[in-house]
Scaffold this active site. Structure first.
Site, PDB file in Angstrom:
ATOM      1  N   ASP A  75     -22.471   8.870 -12.070  1.00 20.68           N
ATOM      2  CA  ASP A  75     -21.082   8.804 -11.603  1.00 20.68           C
ATOM      3  C   ASP A  75     -20.672   7.376 -11.238  1.00 20.68           C
ATOM      4  O   ASP A  75     -19.629   7.159 -10.625  1.00 20.68           O
ATOM      5  CB  ASP A  75     -20.887   9.737 -10.396  1.00 20.68           C
ATOM      6  N   GLU A 108     -21.759   6.679  -3.117  1.00 23.28           N
ATOM      7  CA  GLU A 108     -21.152   7.668  -3.999  1.00 23.28           C
ATOM      8  C   GLU A 108     -19.671   7.351  -4.220  1.00 23.28           C
ATOM      9  O   GLU A 108     -19.081   6.586  -3.446  1.00 23.28           O
ATOM     10  CB  GLU A 108     -21.292   9.060  -3.364  1.00 23.28           C
ATOM     11  N   ASP A 162     -32.064   1.685  -0.213  1.00 20.21           N
ATOM     12  CA  ASP A 162     -31.754   2.967   0.422  1.00 20.21           C
ATOM     13  C   ASP A 162     -33.023   3.772   0.712  1.00 20.21           C
ATOM     14  O   ASP A 162     -34.110   3.442   0.215  1.00 20.21           O
ATOM     15  CB  ASP A 162     -30.793   3.787  -0.457  1.00 20.21           C
TER      16      ASP A 162
HETATM   17  C1  GLP Z   1     -30.546   7.078  -7.103  1.00 18.52           C
HETATM   18  C2  GLP Z   1     -30.817   5.764  -6.410  1.00 18.52           C
HETATM   19  C3  GLP Z   1     -30.136   4.624  -7.126  1.00 18.52           C
HETATM   20  C4  GLP Z   1     -30.494   4.664  -8.605  1.00 18.52           C
HETATM   21  C5  GLP Z   1     -30.010   5.950  -9.198  1.00 18.52           C
HETATM   22  C6  GLP Z   1     -30.310   6.075 -10.694  1.00 18.52           C
HETATM   23  O1  GLP Z   1     -29.296   7.569  -6.784  1.00 18.52           O
HETATM   24  N1  GLP Z   1     -30.402   5.768  -5.043  1.00 18.52           N
HETATM   25  O2  GLP Z   1     -30.549   3.385  -6.545  1.00 18.52           O
HETATM   26  O3  GLP Z   1     -29.904   3.569  -9.264  1.00 18.52           O
HETATM   27  O4  GLP Z   1     -30.664   7.015  -8.514  1.00 18.52           O
HETATM   28  O5  GLP Z   1     -31.630   6.467 -10.880  1.00 18.52           O
HETATM   29  P1  GLP Z   1     -32.422   6.436 -12.247  1.00 18.52           P
HETATM   30  O6  GLP Z   1     -32.818   5.020 -12.435  1.00 18.52           O
HETATM   31  O7  GLP Z   1     -33.591   7.333 -12.014  1.00 18.52           O
HETATM   32  O8  GLP Z   1     -31.492   6.923 -13.285  1.00 18.52           O
END
Ligand code: GLP
Length: 261
Positions: free
Chosen positions: A136, A143, A67
Site C-alpha cells: 500500500d 500506513e 520499527d
Molecule cells: C513491513 C515492514 C516494512 C517493510 C514491509 C515490506 O511492513 N515494517 O519495513 O518494508 O514490511 O516487507 P517485505 O520486504 O517483506 O515485502
C-alpha cells in the site's frame, strides 16, 4: 529520486550492499538506519560475506531499526530484534550496545518514542536509511493516512500489512496489531535514503511513490521531497513506471564513478 532498475533481485541487492559498504567505510561512526521484511535479507547476507571474506568491519557502525512490533519479547522469533540478529548482528562485529530498535514493550510509549528520537540525534543523525515498501506504499509501519511529518510513535497496522506479515507468525491472528515505528518526518531527516523493492506485487506502490502525487495515501511518496533518495528496483517492481525507459537510459549514461558499482 535516483531510480536504478537492475535485471533481478540479486543484482539489485549486491548494488545496495555496495552502497551500504561505502557508508560504513567512509564514516566513523557510520550511523545506519535498518529495515526488516524479506526485501533486504539478500543485502544483509552480502554484508556478512563482505565481513567474513573481505574484512569489512562493523566496529564503528551504529544502527537504528525503523520499527518493532508491540508486545513481543525481543527473543520471539518474529520480533524484528530477533530477525536482525539472525540476518546480520550475530554474524558481524557490531557492538551489541550500538544496535537499537524501538522498545515494543515500553510501558510509557510516548516517552520511549521520544527517547528513541533523542538517541538518533545524539548519534549525529542517520547517514543512510535502508527502506523496503509495503503493497500500500507504506514505509516502516507508516500506513496510509500517516502524517507526512510524523515522528516515532505507535501505529495500528492495516489488514493488508497483517496479512503480508502473517507468514512469520504462523497465521494472521498471531500478528501483533500495533507497532512502534519511526515517523515519516524521522525518516526524512536521514542524509540518504536507500529503498529496495522487488516483484510485481510492489509495482503499484512503486509507481505511486515515484510518479504519483505526494500524498499521505501513499506514504512513501514523501520521499519525492527528500534531497537524496536512491531507489533500486528489479524489472518487475519497475514495470508500471511511466518513465521506465528514461530511468534505464539515465543510469546507463552516467559516468562509472556515479554508478556505485
Ligand atoms: C513491513 C515492514 C516494512 C517493510 C514491509 C515490506 O511492513 N515494517 O519495513 O518494508 O514490511 O516487507 P517485505 O520486504 O517483506 O515485502
Amino acid at each position: 529520486m535516483e531510480v536504478i532498475i537492475k535485471q533481478g533481485q540479486e543484482q539489485a541487492s549486491l548494488l545496495g550492499a555496495r552502497i551500504v559498504r561505502n557508508v560504513i567505510e567512509r564514516w566513523r561512526p557510520a550511523v545506519l538506519g535498518l529495515a526488516t521484511g524479506a526485501t533486504p535479507l539478500r543485502l544483509y547476507a552480502e554484508l556478512v560475506r563482505m565481513h567474513r571474506e573481505e574484512g569489512l568491519s562493523f566496529r564503528d557502525v551504529v544502527t537504528f531499526n525503523l520499527d518493532e512490533y508491540c508486545g513481543l519479547s525481543p527473543d520471539h522469533p518474529a520480533s524484528y530484534h530477533a530477525v536482525m540478529c539472525k540476518a546480520l548482528f550475530d554474524h558481524v562485529d557490531v557492538a551489541q550496545d550500538a544496535t537499537h530498535l524501538p522498545d515494543g514493550n515500553a510501558t510509557n510509549v510516548p516517552e520511549a518514542c521520544a527517547a528513541y528520537e533523542q538517541l538518533i540525534r545524539e548519534a549525529g543523525g542517520i547517514r543512510l536509511q535502508l527502506l523496503g515498501i509495503g503493497h500500500d506504499g507504506h514505509i516502516a509501519f507508516n500506513e496510509p493516512g500517516s502524517s507526512l511529518a510524523s515522528r516515532t510513535r505507535i501505529k495500528t497496522l492495516m489488514n493488508d500489512t497483517l496479512h503480508a506479515n502473517a507468514g512469520a507468525f504462523g497465521g494472521v491472528e498471531q500478528v501483533p496489531r500495533h507497532a512502534i515505528t519511526m515517523g515519516l518526518g524521522t525518516i526524512m531527516e536521514a542524509e540518504t535514503c536507500l529503498l529496495l523493492a522487488f516483484g510485481k506485487s510492489k509495482a503499484h506502490a512503486v509507481r505511486g511513490m515515484i510518479e504519483g502525487p505526494v500524498s499521505a495515501s501513499c506514504p512513501s511518496s514523501i520521499l519525492q521531497h527528500h534531497p537524496k533518495t536512491i531507489v533500486i528496483l528489479d524489472h518487475e517492481a519497475a514495470s508500471l513506471l511511466e518513465h521506465r525507459q528514461y530511468y534505464l537510459d539515465a543510469y546507463a549514461s552516467k559516468p562509472e564513478w556515479q554508478r556505485f558499482e
